[in-house]
Scaffold this motif. Structure first.
Motif, mmCIF file in Angstrom:
data_model
loop_
_atom_site.group_PDB
_atom_site.id
_atom_site.type_symbol
_atom_site.label_atom_id
_atom_site.label_comp_id
_atom_site.label_asym_id
_atom_site.label_seq_id
_atom_site.Cartn_x
_atom_site.Cartn_y
_atom_site.Cartn_z
ATOM 1 N N THR A 76 0.810 -1.222 0.000
ATOM 2 C CA THR A 76 0.000 0.000 0.000
ATOM 3 C C THR A 76 0.841 1.269 0.000
ATOM 4 O O THR A 76 2.049 1.241 0.230
ATOM 5 C CB THR A 76 -1.005 0.055 1.172
ATOM 6 O OG1 THR A 76 -0.350 0.405 2.378
ATOM 7 C CG2 THR A 76 -1.787 -1.227 1.320
ATOM 8 N N ARG A 77 0.182 2.368 -0.251
ATOM 9 C CA ARG A 77 0.859 3.673 -0.263
ATOM 10 C C ARG A 77 1.403 4.022 1.120
ATOM 11 O O ARG A 77 2.381 4.747 1.239
ATOM 12 C CB ARG A 77 -0.080 4.744 -0.791
ATOM 13 C CG ARG A 77 -1.319 4.969 0.039
ATOM 14 C CD ARG A 77 -2.366 5.761 -0.742
ATOM 15 N NE ARG A 77 -3.594 5.917 -0.021
ATOM 16 C CZ ARG A 77 -4.570 5.020 0.051
ATOM 17 N NH1 ARG A 77 -4.445 3.862 -0.551
ATOM 18 N NH2 ARG A 77 -5.673 5.270 0.714
ATOM 19 N N ILE A 111 4.979 2.607 1.435
ATOM 20 C CA ILE A 111 6.071 3.283 0.719
ATOM 21 C C ILE A 111 6.312 4.703 1.217
ATOM 22 O O ILE A 111 7.286 5.335 0.830
ATOM 23 C CB ILE A 111 5.834 3.305 -0.810
ATOM 24 C CG1 ILE A 111 4.598 4.125 -1.165
ATOM 25 C CG2 ILE A 111 5.783 1.902 -1.370
ATOM 26 C CD1 ILE A 111 4.504 4.506 -2.625
ATOM 27 N N PRO A 117 6.381 -1.699 -6.860
ATOM 28 C CA PRO A 117 5.304 -2.456 -6.216
ATOM 29 C C PRO A 117 4.913 -3.675 -7.052
ATOM 30 O O PRO A 117 5.021 -3.661 -8.276
ATOM 31 C CB PRO A 117 4.158 -1.455 -6.135
ATOM 32 C CG PRO A 117 4.447 -0.452 -7.195
ATOM 33 C CD PRO A 117 5.933 -0.400 -7.331
ATOM 34 N N CYS A 173 0.552 -5.500 -3.444
ATOM 35 C CA CYS A 173 0.440 -4.117 -2.964
ATOM 36 C C CYS A 173 -0.992 -3.668 -2.717
ATOM 37 O O CYS A 173 -1.208 -2.619 -2.124
ATOM 38 C CB CYS A 173 1.124 -3.160 -3.923
ATOM 39 S SG CYS A 173 0.201 -2.818 -5.437
ATOM 40 N N GLU A 228 -4.713 0.398 -5.834
ATOM 41 C CA GLU A 228 -3.690 0.805 -4.864
ATOM 42 C C GLU A 228 -2.364 1.077 -5.556
ATOM 43 O O GLU A 228 -1.642 2.002 -5.173
ATOM 44 C CB GLU A 228 -3.529 -0.232 -3.763
ATOM 45 C CG GLU A 228 -2.640 0.215 -2.627
ATOM 46 C CD GLU A 228 -3.156 1.440 -1.870
ATOM 47 O OE1 GLU A 228 -2.336 2.098 -1.203
ATOM 48 O OE2 GLU A 228 -4.367 1.748 -1.932
ATOM 49 N N MET A 276 -0.235 4.473 -5.312
ATOM 50 C CA MET A 276 1.192 4.494 -4.987
ATOM 51 C C MET A 276 1.965 5.290 -6.037
ATOM 52 O O MET A 276 2.869 6.066 -5.708
ATOM 53 C CB MET A 276 1.731 3.061 -4.901
ATOM 54 C CG MET A 276 1.168 2.271 -3.721
ATOM 55 S SD MET A 276 1.550 0.498 -3.815
ATOM 56 C CE MET A 276 3.198 0.501 -3.107
#
Length: 136
Positions: free
Chosen positions: A9-10, A13, A27, A32, A37, A41
């Motif tokens: 997921t964002r 990161i 990703p 992810c 998603e 990201m």
């Protein structure tokens, strides 16, 4: 430096981006959070001038899903994919991957451009083992 194949997921990161740890994130669409998603990201990474090079040692369906996201983002760098790992790779989808001059050409068909051939998929169930924290 390129990182991110095991970041989810964002939110996963965020420290990488905020601390300017990497110029490229990679990703994996199967890990992810899927196409939506991965797109989030990529949008977040764009704000930090970070490119996207999706990690993808997976089958043709995840290759197509990743590639569709890549076609929709301005910070796409490269797409990893396996083209000839097993002889039956393209038999599980209704249309083979269209590779021209080393590039994947996306179709104009709806969705990802293919249907899954379930009878073929049943012939190749894959391994369902867990080893040292990794899945196969």
């Amino acid at each position: 430096m390129c990182v991110g194949e095991r970041h989810y997921t964002r939110h996963g990161i965020r420290p990488i981006l905020e601390n300017h740890i990497s110029d490229i994130i990679m990703p994996d669409i199967t890990r992810c959070g899927g196409p939506s998603e991965m797109k989030r990201m990529a949008t977040m990474a764009e704000a930090y001038n970070v490119m996207i090079a999706p990690h993808n040692p997976n089958g043709p369906l995840s290759t197509l899903a990743s590639s569709h996201v890549c076609a929709a983002i301005p910070n796409f760098f490269k797409q990893e994919f396996i083209f000839n790992d097993v002889p039956w790779r393209d038999t599980i989808i209704s249309h083979p991957l269209d590779i021209q001059n080393g590039q994947l050409v996306l179709s104009k068909r709806p969705g990802l451009g293919v249907d899954l051939i379930e009878e073929e998929m049943d012939k190749h169930p894959g391994l369902r083992e867990h080893r040292d924290g990794f899945y196969i």
